[in-house]
Design a protein around this motif. Structure first.
Motif, PDB file in Angstrom:
ATOM      1  N   HIS A 245       0.826  -1.212   0.000  1.00  0.00           N
ATOM      2  CA  HIS A 245       0.000   0.000   0.000  1.00  0.00           C
ATOM      3  C   HIS A 245       0.859   1.260   0.000  1.00  0.00           C
ATOM      4  O   HIS A 245       0.517   2.255  -0.670  1.00  0.00           O
ATOM      5  CB  HIS A 245      -0.903  -0.021   1.236  1.00  0.00           C
ATOM      6  N   LYS A 246       1.974   1.201   0.697  1.00  0.00           N
ATOM      7  CA  LYS A 246       2.842   2.378   0.825  1.00  0.00           C
ATOM      8  C   LYS A 246       3.685   2.607  -0.423  1.00  0.00           C
ATOM      9  O   LYS A 246       3.933   3.771  -0.802  1.00  0.00           O
ATOM     10  CB  LYS A 246       3.750   2.207   2.039  1.00  0.00           C
ATOM     11  N   ASN A 247       4.119   1.541  -1.091  1.00  0.00           N
ATOM     12  CA  ASN A 247       5.149   1.668  -2.111  1.00  0.00           C
ATOM     13  C   ASN A 247       4.697   1.413  -3.547  1.00  0.00           C
ATOM     14  O   ASN A 247       5.376   1.846  -4.483  1.00  0.00           O
ATOM     15  CB  ASN A 247       6.298   0.699  -1.805  1.00  0.00           C
ATOM     16  N   CYS A 248       3.587   0.708  -3.740  1.00  0.00           N
ATOM     17  CA  CYS A 248       3.203   0.294  -5.090  1.00  0.00           C
ATOM     18  C   CYS A 248       1.968   1.046  -5.573  1.00  0.00           C
ATOM     19  O   CYS A 248       1.209   1.599  -4.778  1.00  0.00           O
ATOM     20  CB  CYS A 248       2.924  -1.216  -5.122  1.00  0.00           C
ATOM     21  N   LEU A 249       1.776   1.051  -6.900  1.00  0.00           N
ATOM     22  CA  LEU A 249       0.585   1.658  -7.474  1.00  0.00           C
ATOM     23  C   LEU A 249      -0.656   0.948  -6.933  1.00  0.00           C
ATOM     24  O   LEU A 249      -0.697  -0.282  -6.891  1.00  0.00           O
ATOM     25  CB  LEU A 249       0.618   1.552  -9.000  1.00  0.00           C
ATOM     26  N   PRO A 250      -1.679   1.698  -6.527  1.00  0.00           N
ATOM     27  CA  PRO A 250      -2.844   1.071  -5.893  1.00  0.00           C
ATOM     28  C   PRO A 250      -3.539   0.039  -6.766  1.00  0.00           C
ATOM     29  O   PRO A 250      -4.037  -0.965  -6.266  1.00  0.00           O
ATOM     30  CB  PRO A 250      -3.761   2.258  -5.567  1.00  0.00           C
ATOM     31  N   GLU A 251      -3.561   0.258  -8.093  1.00  0.00           N
ATOM     32  CA  GLU A 251      -4.268  -0.693  -8.948  1.00  0.00           C
ATOM     33  C   GLU A 251      -3.580  -2.061  -9.006  1.00  0.00           C
ATOM     34  O   GLU A 251      -4.182  -3.058  -9.407  1.00  0.00           O
ATOM     35  CB  GLU A 251      -4.440  -0.138 -10.369  1.00  0.00           C
TER      36      GLU A 251
END
Length: 385
Positions: A245-251
């Motif tokens: 959740h903190k580091n990656c694209l939400p999709e």
């Protein structure tokens, strides 16, 4: 004397290996009937349970045993003409139309099947005023099974069992068990094909509640009706999800989550000697179950096959089986699982492999996986049936 007559399913197709399947089935039945008074024996393609106290309890347990096609509660008597004739004189029909079926499994018996059926039908007619024979659509059947052990078994009902292959004859596998409807069904279906199951559950406490975890324990208990006992591996997925959740694209949240779940599942399989991963995925049901999503997800699994028995089923078919195996009402309890945590508004439905790999470069994958595995809690869920 009363006997429960047991019939095999597809074990007849196993050729030279058939004795191995029959031995496994024999042992599985003995294990299932532990705690009951009974005698189990074999004769000419049949198993017999005799000398029992509680026939209802015996039948309840036997109908959960994979490898059995059907059973009948029968009266056992000597396979002699006079004994069979005398028994049939005492039959009082519950319906007006009937038919007699004879299976002369012991060819040494002097009267051929059709001739004996005709003779017994005449005897039953004489003792049941107003009754008539209907060979095509009888309201009641009288079935006579003559076996090579010198016994005849007479019954009027065939009770369906689970069918499939004896549990354990296809090896062991790891079921990814969420709190939903699909995964318990997938576990049941693969156990029916002879797989002994362990289960893996990911939880996200404190984002998910203790009740959500207990829901999965309850589902595992339901599956033990058919699987005897299940080793349930519970792993905290909280820090993994927080990192994504903190580091990656939400999709890509769900895609990366499931790739990490698969990596953890394969490590457990290699460590514990499990030969496959089982999931409840159904093609196109949700974003993570499109062909492209599943291709990207399974790419991280190196040497372990993934079985998806629900892949071609629609939701109504899956629900029907869930109700049959009594997991549906537990599955719909309103406790969310980890897949609902940080759920993106618009998850990618056709991810490309290079996109997922680029997102994963933003994470310390090995540390996250090691930390998740370190949180592992193992429970042995035993059958109470």
């Amino acid at each position: 004397m009363k006997a429960v007559l047991l019939r095999f399913g597809e074990l007849f197709l196993k050729g030279e290996n058939r004795h191995l399947f029959e031995m496994a089935l024999f042992n599985n039945i003995k294990k299932k009937l532990q705690g009951e008074k009974f005698k189990l024996s074999k004769t000419q393609g049949r198993l017999m349970v005799t000398e029992f106290d509680n026939v209802d309890r015996i039948v309840e347990k036997l109908t959960t045993v994979f490898g059995l096609h059907s059973l009948s509660i029968a009266d056992e008597l000597e396979a002699k003409e006079e004994a069979i004739y005398d028994y049939c004189k005492g039959i009082k029909l519950q319906e007006q139309t009937f038919k007699v079926d004879v299976n002369r499994g012991d060819k040494r018996f002097p009267i051929k099947s059709m001739d004996l059926a005709s003779e017994l039908g005449e005897i039953i007619l004489q003792n049941n005023e107003g009754a008539s024979v209907d060979l095509y659509n009888p309201k009641q059947k009288v079935m006579v099974d003559i076996r090579a052990n010198g016994k005849a078994y007479i019954y009027d009902e065939i009770i369906s069992c689970q069918g499939g292959l004896p549990l354990g004859t296809s090896g062991k596998a790891l079921l990814l068990l969420s709190g939903g409807i699909d995964s318990p069904v997938a576990g049941y279906m693969m156990a029916k094909r002879g797989l002994k199951l362990e289960a893996l559950h990911f939880h996200s406490y404190p984002y998910t509640s203790p009740e959500a975890k207990q829901k999965v324990v309850s589902l595992a208990e339901k599956l033990t009706y058919y699987n005897d006992e299940i080793k349930l591996h519970c792993i905290s997925f909280t820090k993994v999800q927080e990192a994504i959740h903190k580091n990656c694209l939400p999709e890509f949240m769900i895609t990366i989550m499931r790739r990490i779940m698969m990596r953890i599942a394969e490590r457990i399989c290699k460590r514990d000697g499990l030969g496959a991963i089982v999931t409840g995925e159904s093609l196109g049901q949700v974003a993570s179950q499109t062909m492209q999503s599943m291709t990207v997800t399974e790419n991280v699994v190196q040497k372990t096959p993934i079985f998806r028995p629900c892949i071609g089923m629609d939701k109504e078919e899956i629900i029907s089986i869930a109700k049959k195996i009594d997991t549906f009402e537990t599955s719909i309890l309103p406790y969310e699982d980890c897949c609902t945590v940080f759920l993106p508004k618009n998850p990618v439905i056709k991810p490309k492999l290079f996109q997922a790999e680029n997102e994963e470069k933003k994470l310390d994958l090995e540390s996250l996986i090691d930390e998740a595995l370190a949180s592992e809690e193992v429970m042995i869920i035993k059958s109470n049936v």
